[in-house]
Design a protein around this motif. Structure first.
Motif, short mmCIF file in Angstrom:
data_model
loop_
_atom_site.label_atom_id
_atom_site.label_comp_id
_atom_site.label_asym_id
_atom_site.label_seq_id
_atom_site.Cartn_x
_atom_site.Cartn_y
_atom_site.Cartn_z
N THR A 1 -5.84 2.74 104.57
CA THR A 1 -6.08 1.31 103.49
C THR A 1 -6.80 2.57 102.49
N ASP B 1 -2.23 -9.84 104.01
CA ASP B 1 -2.83 -8.56 104.68
C ASP B 1 -2.39 -7.31 102.87
N THR B 2 -3.94 -7.34 102.58
CA THR B 2 -3.45 -6.33 100.87
C THR B 2 -3.92 -5.11 101.29
N ALA B 3 -4.19 -4.33 102.33
CA ALA B 3 -5.69 -3.04 102.40
C ALA B 3 -4.75 -2.44 103.00
N ASP C 1 -9.87 -7.18 99.29
CA ASP C 1 -8.89 -6.58 99.99
C ASP C 1 -9.10 -6.94 101.42
N SER D 1 -8.33 1.21 99.79
CA SER D 1 -9.26 -0.60 99.83
C SER D 1 -11.02 0.23 99.75
N SER E 1 -13.65 -4.82 96.78
CA SER E 1 -12.54 -5.09 96.58
C SER E 1 -11.74 -7.37 97.43
N ASN F 1 -12.47 -7.36 106.29
CA ASN F 1 -12.30 -7.92 104.98
C ASN F 1 -13.04 -6.66 103.81
#
Length: 177
Positions: free
Chosen positions: A46, A164-166, A54, A48, A52, A78
């Protein structure tokens, strides 16, 4: 080099898994991925930053995963200002990590489910153990006995959720638990 980069961009753009140096594979969301967590750990890259919002968000499946089967173990991280983790089917709320995470923005996470003595979830970040939890009726509050039904399964597949954004890349980690 340009040809390799163009090929990588095209493969990712088409939703086809692409290997990157170091045996890393670009994360694709909402697809089932074969990964034997009984014999290896899962490593995730990651980049991130804390604060953030994420999220790393992964479902753990047996080899019998069925479409629509979302009542399974889940590991989530998180990137809030105080980083937190969450285990689905073992508690219904986010929990702060008990130790500080390494300061680097680029992180390699290693998630291990160790069943040699009970069911233990370990998370390392950049080689530093940041979580080591033995699942039990007391750690899985509100899930007395229920948690064991799901967490004792043999995990053979993973699934990065669309939330899942990270997670950028993943690979099988160290053998054994």
């Amino acid at each position: 080099m340009r040809v390799l980069l163009l090929k990588y961009v095209l493969l990712v753009g088409l939703g086809i898994a692409a290997d990157v140096p170091g045996n890393w594979t670009a994360v694709q969301r909402d697809i089932i991925i074969q990964l034997d967590l009984e014999n290896t750990s899962l490593e995730i890259k990651t980049d991130s930053t804390l604060g953030s919002g994420d999220i790393v968000d992964i479902f753990l499946y047996t080899s019998q995963r069925r479409d629509g089967d979302y009542n399974v173990p889940r590991v989530a991280i998180n990137f809030t200002s105080t980083p937190r983790y969450y285990f689905h089917n073992c508690g219904s709320f986010w929990t702060d990590f008990p130790t500080n995470l390494p300061a680097e923005v680029d992180k390699i996470w290693r998630i291990t489910v160790d069943k040699t003595a009970g069911i233990r979830v370990k998370i390392h970040c950049n080689g530093v153990e940041v979580l080591n939890v033995l699942l039990s009726d007391s750690t899985c509050r509100g899930y007395r006995g229920y948690w064991k039904k799901y967490w004792s399964r043999n995990f053979k597949k993973i699934y990065f959720r669309s939330s899942d954004t990270a997670s950028d890349y993943y690979r099988s980690g160290q053998p054994g638990n």
